[in-house]
Design an enzyme around this catalytic site. Structure first.
Site, short mmCIF file in Angstrom:
data_model
loop_
_atom_site.label_atom_id
_atom_site.label_comp_id
_atom_site.label_asym_id
_atom_site.label_seq_id
_atom_site.Cartn_x
_atom_site.Cartn_y
_atom_site.Cartn_z
N SER A 130 0.89 -1.15 -0.05
CA SER A 130 -0.02 0.04 -0.02
C SER A 130 0.95 1.25 0.17
CB SER A 130 -0.82 -0.14 1.31
OG SER A 130 -1.59 1.10 1.27
N LYS A 155 -1.16 -1.07 -4.37
CA LYS A 155 -2.49 -0.31 -3.87
C LYS A 155 -1.93 1.08 -3.93
CE LYS A 155 -4.74 0.21 0.27
NZ LYS A 155 -5.25 -0.56 1.59
N LYS A 157 -2.93 5.23 -2.63
CA LYS A 157 -3.80 5.87 -2.07
C LYS A 157 -4.23 7.16 -2.86
CE LYS A 157 -3.86 4.11 2.32
NZ LYS A 157 -5.07 3.65 2.99
N ASP A 182 -7.19 2.97 -2.89
CA ASP A 182 -7.88 3.08 -1.55
C ASP A 182 -8.29 4.65 -1.58
OD1 ASP A 182 -8.88 3.05 0.96
OD2 ASP A 182 -7.19 2.12 1.93
N GLU A 206 -11.30 0.95 -3.12
CA GLU A 206 -11.39 0.64 -1.51
C GLU A 206 -12.06 1.85 -1.07
OE1 GLU A 206 -7.98 -0.85 -0.01
OE2 GLU A 206 -8.75 -0.50 2.14
N ASP A 231 -13.52 -1.35 3.60
CA ASP A 231 -12.41 -1.40 4.68
C ASP A 231 -13.19 -0.86 5.74
OD1 ASP A 231 -10.52 -0.71 6.53
OD2 ASP A 231 -9.10 0.05 4.99
N LYS A 255 -9.64 -6.42 8.58
CA LYS A 255 -8.63 -6.10 9.49
C LYS A 255 -9.09 -6.71 10.68
CE LYS A 255 -7.14 -2.06 7.18
NZ LYS A 255 -6.81 -0.62 7.01
N GLY A 283 -3.89 -3.68 6.49
CA GLY A 283 -3.02 -3.65 7.33
C GLY A 283 -3.19 -2.24 8.14
O1 OSB Z 1 -6.92 2.10 4.87
O2 OSB Z 1 -5.79 0.30 4.34
C1 OSB Z 1 -6.04 1.51 5.01
C2 OSB Z 1 -2.78 2.26 6.86
C3 OSB Z 1 -3.39 2.95 7.96
C4 OSB Z 1 -4.60 3.18 8.39
C5 OSB Z 1 -5.48 2.61 7.17
C6 OSB Z 1 -4.82 1.93 5.98
C7 OSB Z 1 -3.72 1.94 5.94
C8 OSB Z 1 -3.10 1.16 4.68
C9 OSB Z 1 -1.66 0.46 4.83
O3 OSB Z 1 -3.31 1.01 3.46
C10 OSB Z 1 -1.61 -0.96 5.02
C11 OSB Z 1 -0.26 -1.29 5.54
O4 OSB Z 1 0.83 -1.64 4.89
O5 OSB Z 1 -0.19 -1.97 6.88
MG MG Z 2 -8.15 1.10 3.37
#
Ligand code: OSB
Ligand code: MG
Length: 361
Positions: A130, A155, A157, A182, A206, A231, A255, A283
């Site tokens: 991510s 992925k 953001k 995401d 996402e 999510d 999660k 994560g």
């Molecule tokens: O939205 O998936 C998310 C990290 C912190 C809070 C929300 C998210 C995320 C990530 C990172 O996308 C996922 C990771 O590498 O742990």
């Molecule tokens: Mg997410």
């Protein structure tokens, strides 16, 4: 005498992580240590800033030390603990921190790995990455590097103003790579913008809209060819059922902390398997403890898409476990010791962490 100890550790991130709700420079984590003959561990996936969820480290600590601890004094059985914790509204991440510790304890007391207990089958899991919002050239070199390292899925953001142009450039430079985005809820009232992302052939989009807007997500999914992945919307098995009933999304990012622990997670895993809902594991930039748990749950075959579990060195110079998670050819191996399978680097924790709570139980 059994005791509960909570450490606060701050691990600087190698690269600051920017999402639609802010920038994170370090992983500031609450680590749960429970001693009752053996030592068991849990991690609260809360952060310092309540941007992803209303929970933060201070609310989690408050709920644990003022309320959950009384339930812990009555039972060490994770499922009973969660049943009794239902009288406390919400605060899933705080509950999960203790509940997952209790699963580690139970497995260790039975001399088993947690993977065995949940009937996990895989010996290694597919690793995805991510990538946060970064200056364009830095983003491009990060993607190139991720492909080189063998990640199974990338992925990105996104947020309004950081979407189509970026995706256009990524597709132009990298072609048909397995790509997802995401939005972390940033497109409420902006359905039209999300519809323009259909043409980038993403594996999914996402969480485009607010977590509680199932009706809006359902209307958007009907207009969108790309599957929506939920999510933040999924806090329980009931939310997963609602997604299916309302066609408010087609894929689930699970999660463990967000749904209140492993007990609820396993209900969602089985529900996805039964209803053929594509499932992957998200994560929260976890330390080795939360990461170990994420790896273990993904040994279940219902997880059929690469998740956001990257190796420790993607995040930190040094993790708080003795053997960091490493990636080989896009896979992360499960660590096979008792319980969650890892050993803590206690010297390191004592050095960088502080004890924020300690009580005999
Ligand atoms: O939205 O998936 C998310 C990290 C912190 C809070 C929300 C998210 C995320 C990530 C990172 O996308 C996922 C990771 O590498 O742990
Ligand atoms: Mg997410």
């Amino acid at each position: 005498m059994p005791a509960l100890k909570i450490y606060n550790v701050n691990l600087p991130l190698i690269t600051p992580f920017e999402t639609s709700f802010g920038i994170q420079y370090s992983r500031n984590a609450l680590i749960i240590e429970y001693f009752d003959g053996v030592k068991a561990y849990g991690e609260s996936v809360t952060e310092e800033f309540p941007g992803y969820s209303y929970e933060d480290n201070e609310t989690a600590l408050h709920i644990i030390k003022n309320f959950l601890i009384d339930i812990l004094k009555e039972t060490r059985e994770p499922e009973t603990f969660m049943e009794r914790a239902k009288k406390i509204k919400g605060h899933n991440m705080a509950k999960s921190a203790l509940e997952t510790m209790l699963w580690d304890l139970k497995a260790k007391e039975e001399g088993k790995s947690l993977k065995e207990i949940i009937n996990g089958k895989k010996v290694k899991i597919e690793s995805g990455i991510s990538i946060g919002i970064l200056p364009l050239e830095k983003l491009m070199s990060t993607i190139a590097n991720a492909i080189e390292l063998g990640y199974k899925r990338i992925k990105l953001k996104i947020k309004p103003g950081w979407d189509s142009d970026v995706l256009k450039e990524v597709r132009k430079r990298f072609g048909n790579i397995p790509l997802t985005v995401d939005a972390n809820q940033a497109y409420e009232g902006k359905d039209e913008k999300i519809l323009t992302l259909d043409k980038y052939e993403l594996l999914m989009i996402e969480q485009p809209l607010s977590e509680n807007n199932f009706y809006g997500l359902s209307k958007l999914q009907k207009k969108l060819a790309t599957p929506i992945c939920l999510d933040e919307s999924i806090h329980s098995i009931r939310d997963a059922e609602m997604m299916l009933e309302m066609d408010a999304g087609e894929i689930i990012n699970l999660k463990i902390g967000r749904v209140g622990g492993l007990t609820e997670s396993m209900k969602i895993v089985e529900f996805c398997g039964k209803n053929k809902i594509p499932l992957w594991c998200g994560g929260m930039l976890e330390t080795g403890i939360g990461r170990a748990l994420n790896v273990i749950i993904q040994t279940r075959e219902e997880f059929n898409m690469p998740g956001d579990t990257s190796p420790s060195n993607r995040y930190f110079e040094k993790d708080i476990i003795d053997k960091p998670f490493i990636m080989k050819n896009g896979y992360i191996e499960v660590q096979s010791g008792p319980g969650i399978g890892i050993n803590m680097d206690m010297g390191f924790i004592e050095k960088i962490g502080k004890v924020v709570f300690e009580e005999k139980i």
